[in-house]
Design an enzyme around this catalytic site. Structure first.
Site, short mmCIF file in Angstrom:
data_model
loop_
_atom_site.label_atom_id
_atom_site.label_comp_id
_atom_site.label_asym_id
_atom_site.label_seq_id
_atom_site.Cartn_x
_atom_site.Cartn_y
_atom_site.Cartn_z
N ARG A 1 12.12 -3.80 -6.86
CA ARG A 1 11.53 -2.49 -6.57
C ARG A 1 10.47 -2.12 -7.62
O ARG A 1 10.08 -0.96 -7.73
CB ARG A 1 12.63 -1.43 -6.52
CG ARG A 1 13.62 -1.62 -5.37
CD ARG A 1 14.62 -0.49 -5.29
NE ARG A 1 15.60 -0.53 -6.38
CZ ARG A 1 16.78 -1.15 -6.31
NH1 ARG A 1 17.13 -1.80 -5.20
NH2 ARG A 1 17.62 -1.12 -7.33
N CYS B 1 -8.83 7.98 -7.82
CA CYS B 1 -8.36 8.76 -6.67
C CYS B 1 -7.20 8.04 -6.00
O CYS B 1 -6.19 8.66 -5.68
CB CYS B 1 -9.49 8.97 -5.68
SG CYS B 1 -10.85 9.96 -6.33
N SER C 1 -6.12 12.10 -4.56
CA SER C 1 -7.25 12.87 -4.06
C SER C 1 -7.97 12.04 -3.01
O SER C 1 -8.35 10.90 -3.27
CB SER C 1 -8.21 13.20 -5.21
OG SER C 1 -9.36 13.87 -4.75
N ALA C 2 -8.13 12.61 -1.82
CA ALA C 2 -8.66 11.82 -0.70
C ALA C 2 -9.76 12.58 0.03
O ALA C 2 -9.51 13.60 0.67
CB ALA C 2 -7.53 11.49 0.26
N ILE D 1 -11.17 17.76 3.42
CA ILE D 1 -12.44 17.62 4.12
C ILE D 1 -13.43 18.55 3.44
O ILE D 1 -13.18 19.76 3.33
CB ILE D 1 -12.31 18.01 5.61
CG1 ILE D 1 -11.33 17.06 6.32
CG2 ILE D 1 -13.67 17.98 6.29
CD1 ILE D 1 -10.98 17.50 7.74
N TYR D 2 -14.53 18.00 2.95
CA TYR D 2 -15.56 18.84 2.33
C TYR D 2 -16.22 19.72 3.39
O TYR D 2 -16.38 19.31 4.55
CB TYR D 2 -16.61 17.98 1.62
CG TYR D 2 -16.12 17.44 0.29
CD1 TYR D 2 -16.11 18.25 -0.84
CD2 TYR D 2 -15.66 16.13 0.18
CE1 TYR D 2 -15.64 17.78 -2.05
CE2 TYR D 2 -15.20 15.64 -1.04
CZ TYR D 2 -15.19 16.47 -2.14
OH TYR D 2 -14.72 15.99 -3.35
N ALA E 1 -19.96 13.97 -2.59
CA ALA E 1 -19.75 15.00 -3.62
C ALA E 1 -19.52 14.31 -4.95
O ALA E 1 -18.58 13.53 -5.09
CB ALA E 1 -18.57 15.89 -3.26
#
EC number: 2.1.1.45
Length: 318
Positions: free
Chosen positions: A181, A201, A222-223, A263-264, A317
């Site tokens: 694991r 990210c 962060s996506a 979504i920006y 961005a």
């Protein structure tokens, strides 16, 4: 109709648009965000390169191979005309004493709203890329992004100065102790975040072996759902294929777990265009080489029967 890969991605987009929170962000662009989401992709059913917009496999593959090689300099990427990381290297350059051109402060936003400035920016970026490709000394100074993904995957340094190759170690573990694991690679090194052009990210991934199949789960803190996630899905699917081949296994699932999926605000129209499209059958991946994962090149990889709708452009961005 949507294939299962496009359907999973579309469901994420639709849910964030429907129930997401409006938030400010580091780039001052603004986002709609959801915290915590998971997608699952059965890699035995094809390769998850989205078809409701064109996703460049060349960009996905060359970036992943760049990570695998432990490279952190955009010179390798630019040799394949891969411009994914240009803005972060360019930002470091324009803040240096070496840069003598016009003021490029906040170039990401200004280029979108000022056509005259955008022409200046494109010219300065063109010159920057050319110098990276032609001048190794310049590339060494301004093409390097610091201790980003490849450095952490292949050369993690502990507090005592010891060097550790996480990726090679995990591959050996999978071969010799598949039920462990502890098949984990982390790009998040808290002591080195300040040395990175952009903190990772896609933060940590883990492998799981069952019935001769290799599965991978990614945790992505962060996506960027529109620009980043389609690449991330394909990248970690490719990584799973490469490591499975290296270890003599078949592929299982890619499990994509998100922290802040967003979504920006300036991507909403583009996402809605994509959501209105139906999908094609997913392509398949061919690895045309028996080389080690550490020696494989982009030319050894092939995407077969990829049919898609056209690409949809949107601003990044920074």
């Amino acid at each position: 109709m949507l294939n299962s890969f496009d359907a999973a991605y579309h469901s994420l987009c639709e849910e964030v648009l429907e129930i997401g929170n409006t938030r400010n962000d580091r780039t001052n662009t603004g986002t709609i965000s959801k915290f915590g989401h998971q997608l699952r992709f059965d890699l035995s059913k094809g390769f998850p390169l989205l078809t409701t917009k064109k996703v460049s496999f060349k960009l996905v593959a060359t970036e992943l191979l760049w990570f695998i090689k432990g490279d952190t300099n955009i010179q390798y990427l630019l040799k394949y005309n891969n411009n994914i990381w240009n803005e972060w290297a360019f930002e470091n350059y324009i803040k240096s004493d070496e840069y003598k051109g016009p003021d490029m402060t906040d170039f990401g936003h200004r280029a979108l709203s000022d056509p005259e400035f955008n022409e200046q920016y494109k010219e300065q970026m063109k010159q920057f890329k050319q110098r990276i490709l032609e001048d190794d000394t310049f590339a060494k100074q301004f093409g390097d992004l610091g201790n980003v993904y490849g450095k952490q995957w292949r050369d993690w340094v502990d507090k005592d100065g010891n060097h550790f190759d996480q990726l090679k170690t995990v591959i050996e573990q999978i071969k010799h102790n598949p039920d462990s694991r502890r098949h984990i690679v982390s790009a998040w090194n808290p002591t080195e975040i300040d040395t990175m052009a952009l903190p990772p990210c896609h933060t940590m991934f883990q492998f799981y072996v069952q019935d001769g199949k290799l599965s991978c789960q990614l945790y992505q803190r962060s996506a960027d759902i529109f620009l980043g996630v389609p690449f991330n899905i394909a990248s970690y699917a490719l990584l799973t294929h490469l490591i499975a081949k290296e270890c003599g296994l078949e592929v299982g699932e890619f499990v994509h777990t998100f922290g802040d999926a967003h979504i920006y605000s300036n991507h909403i129209d583009a996402i809605q265009t994509q959501l209105a499209r139906e999908s094609f059958n997913p392509p398949t991946l061919k690895i045309n080489s028996d080389k080690s994962i550490f020696d494989i090149n982009y030319e050894d990889l092939e995407i077969v029967d990829y049919e898609s709708h056209p690409a949809i452009k949107a601003p990044i961005a920074v």
